[in-house]
Design an enzyme around this catalytic site. Structure first.
Site, short mmCIF file in Angstrom:
data_model
loop_
_atom_site.label_atom_id
_atom_site.label_comp_id
_atom_site.label_asym_id
_atom_site.label_seq_id
_atom_site.Cartn_x
_atom_site.Cartn_y
_atom_site.Cartn_z
N HIS A 123 0.81 -1.22 0.00
CA HIS A 123 0.00 0.00 0.00
C HIS A 123 0.85 1.28 0.00
O HIS A 123 1.91 1.35 0.60
CB HIS A 123 -0.92 0.01 1.22
N ASP A 124 0.37 2.25 -0.74
CA ASP A 124 0.93 3.61 -0.75
C ASP A 124 2.31 3.71 -1.37
O ASP A 124 3.00 4.73 -1.21
CB ASP A 124 0.97 4.20 0.67
N GLY A 141 5.13 -0.92 2.64
CA GLY A 141 4.34 0.25 2.34
C GLY A 141 5.14 1.54 2.25
O GLY A 141 6.23 1.66 2.80
#
Length: 263
Positions: A123-124, A141
């Site tokens: 994520h991200d 992340g």
């Protein structure tokens, strides 16, 4: 060009499929997915969440894109999404997750990326263009990766790490520090092993460019005195050299992780 969907695939209502999309057996496409023209999903590929793929992407069997972030107790909100650039390839069992709500909610992968078997983008992350991730590479992340970065097999990268463009991450490296543009790192924990000379040559950097980058590298990492003093001196010496200043500015900008240096 017409859209081709195998009878065993499940494409939910609301999905946007542009001309030339091909969806193979037993695939699943969620209701908030957009597939660019010419994109192909081979058997058992899954695209879910709020996910957009550019034109001419390819997902091999069992690739999964757009799932919720792997954050305990977090479910992706409606504005959590994954954006994939045109021409990117995800091989068998490769995965990329959508963004987390407190960090803007977006994971981005650039154009022309090649993500090999079992590799993971968390994520991200912000992944540049033409990035290559060999088998089982794992990105935690919030990682930023510049254009034309190559990852050797089974490399693992700590969250919030920055990797400058045209860097090389050696196979099996455990990376917990930022990597300068044009750098090459190896080992566990990874250390700076010099410049990515092979990669720079392949991408057409001239001898003059190589000389400038190498001179700045040596001034920063191999000179006498304190690191910060060498960095300041290099910034003055190479102020008119864009490639040298790219390396210097990357270090000066800093991040959550320290700069990876030679052993």
């Amino acid at each position: 060009m017409s859209v081709q969907i195998h009878p065993t695939a499940f494409v939910e209502e609301g999905a946007i499929l542009h001309p030339g999309v091909r969806i193979g057996p037993f695939c699943h496409v969620g209701p908030n997915v957009e597939l660019g023209a010419g994109t192909e999903l081979m058997s058992h590929a899954v695209v879910t969440g709020h996910t957009t793929l550019g034109e001419n992407c390819t997902l091999y069997p069992h690739a999964v894109l757009g799932s919720d972030p792997q954050v305990i107790g977090v479910r992706a909100p409606p504005d959590s999404r994954l954006e994939i650039g045109a021409g990117s390839v995800f091989r068998e069992f490769a995965t990329a997750h959508s963004g987390s709500p407190k960090s803007g909610g977006v994971t981005r992968v650039g154009t022309g990326c090649y993500v090999m078997v079992g590799a993971h983008i968390a994520h991200d992350c912000r992944i540049g263009n033409n990035v290559v991730m060999a088998n089982n590479v794992s990105l935690a992340g919030h990682i930023e990766v510049g254009d034309h970065v190559w990852f050797g097999g089974s490399a693992a990268v700590h969250q919030f790490t920055r990797i400058g463009r045209n860097a090389f991450i050696g196979g099996g490296a455990i990376l917990v520090e930022d990597v300068i543009p044009f750098g090459s790192v190896v080992g566990n924990h990874a250390k700076l092993a010099g410049l990515n000379v092979v990669g720079l040559r392949r991408r057409g950097f001239s001898k003059s460019d190589m000389h400038t980058i190498r001179a700045a590298y040596r001034a920063i990492f191999e000179g006498e005195g304190l690191f910060q003093d060498r960095l300041a001196a290099a910034a003055e010496t190479y102020a008119a050299q864009p490639l040298a200043m790219e390396l210097i500015d990357f270090i000066r900008e800093g991040g959550d992780r320290p700069i990876c240096k030679p052993a």
